[in-house]
Design an enzyme around this catalytic site. Sequence first.
Site, PDB file in Angstrom:
ATOM      1  N   LYS A  52      11.626  27.241  41.540  1.00 19.63           N
ATOM      2  CA  LYS A  52      11.574  28.323  40.542  1.00 19.63           C
ATOM      3  C   LYS A  52      10.520  29.351  40.938  1.00 19.63           C
ATOM      4  O   LYS A  52      10.747  30.561  40.846  1.00 19.63           O
ATOM      5  CB  LYS A  52      11.225  27.753  39.167  1.00 19.63           C
ATOM      6  CG  LYS A  52      12.400  27.143  38.460  1.00 19.63           C
ATOM      7  CD  LYS A  52      11.962  26.417  37.204  1.00 19.63           C
ATOM      8  CE  LYS A  52      13.121  25.638  36.626  1.00 19.63           C
ATOM      9  NZ  LYS A  52      12.727  24.626  35.661  1.00 19.63           N
ATOM     10  N   GLN A  96       8.775  21.647  32.083  1.00 20.69           N
ATOM     11  CA  GLN A  96       9.674  20.869  32.944  1.00 20.69           C
ATOM     12  C   GLN A  96       9.870  19.458  32.377  1.00 20.69           C
ATOM     13  O   GLN A  96       8.891  18.773  32.060  1.00 20.69           O
ATOM     14  CB  GLN A  96       9.092  20.819  34.371  1.00 20.69           C
ATOM     15  CG  GLN A  96       9.960  20.105  35.379  1.00 20.69           C
ATOM     16  CD  GLN A  96      11.302  20.813  35.607  1.00 20.69           C
ATOM     17  OE1 GLN A  96      11.376  22.028  35.717  1.00 20.69           O
ATOM     18  NE2 GLN A  96      12.363  20.037  35.663  1.00 20.69           N
ATOM     19  N   ASP A 119      14.457  28.494  28.596  1.00 19.18           N
ATOM     20  CA  ASP A 119      15.340  27.366  28.909  1.00 19.18           C
ATOM     21  C   ASP A 119      16.434  27.231  27.851  1.00 19.18           C
ATOM     22  O   ASP A 119      17.407  26.500  28.056  1.00 19.18           O
ATOM     23  CB  ASP A 119      14.541  26.046  28.934  1.00 19.18           C
ATOM     24  CG  ASP A 119      14.388  25.503  30.346  1.00 19.18           C
ATOM     25  OD1 ASP A 119      15.118  25.960  31.239  1.00 19.18           O
ATOM     26  OD2 ASP A 119      13.528  24.611  30.549  1.00 19.18           O
TER      27      ASP A 119
END
Length: 293
Positions: A52, A96, A119
């Site tokens: 990322k 994450q 997200d």
Amino acid sequence: MELIDGKQISNDIKAEIAAEVEKLLNTNSKVPHLAAVLVGEDPASQTYVASKEKSCHEVGFVSSLYKYPETISEAELLKVVDFINEDEEIDGFIVQLPLPKHISVDKIIERIKPSKDVDGFHPVNVGRMNIGLPSYISATPFGIVELLKRYKIETEGKHCVVLGRSNIVGTPISILMSRNTNPGNCTVTLCHSKTKNLKEICSQADILIVAIGKPEFVTEDMVKDGAVVIDVGIHRVESKLTKSGFKLIGDVKFDEVSKKCSFITPVPGGVGPMTIASLLLNTFKAAKKEVYK
Ligand code: NAP
């Protein structure tokens, strides 16, 4: 049969974003800033976060990483989320997953400001997506929709069968495919482990989206001639044919199913590469305040 090249589309999206960022730089405007919170030493999570960061740099975004040991408490991690929520320099961030067992994923996700939840996991974003309001859509369903759009695949009036009902893939893509949008306007059947006559239902699909987590589960006798097949599954299995001794396969038996399809996503190189492109698109939307004004 045409292969849906997720790698190419993902590169196209990155190039488009990079061109937009270039324009911002030329006018001395602020460029988008994506942050990631990483807890512990899980190798897959480390690789994912590193990729990322690399993608952010490729397109010209600012990226920052908040890294904590496995031992961080839930209360401490909530404070980190509060801190990033209030940092006006950061447009969007992700925590994450997975998190260590002593931390509630739900609590952490619910603490993220919906306007920074790129997200798309916060219940507010999930709810907004469900009723068709502007929202951040999570990376995998967003990526699938983008692939269908860019390959100009006709969806209106088609029968779309979704295999798997997870919160991150099956359920949201089933909703998106049934909406009055393009891509969308399908008649959707959502299947799961309790579905009866699975083979029969799958073989009626004009569009078959498979997110079941079972290697090569879908075989050619489950697929109609000319169907569009989207394979979300990803499995690392042993192989005598590769140098590394491993290869990646999907939830679909590609060799036999691909012969019957009009379009199919390969594994690797189909849905997978779209994940990061989707996250970058969501971050750009956050920076432009397109979802939450
Ligand atoms: P998941 O949480 O493992 O859920 C699997 C779903 O499949 C469940 O709804 C389950 O039904 C259903 N299922 C399992 N066995 C079945 C059977 N025999 N017949 C019918 N339905 C069955 O799935 P996920 O997280 O969506 O992941 C699916 C796959 O996609 C995995 O291989 C994962 O690694 C991959 N993935 C890839 C990406 C990417 O970027 N390419 C992103 C996310 C996930 P129940 O609900 O009844 O248990």
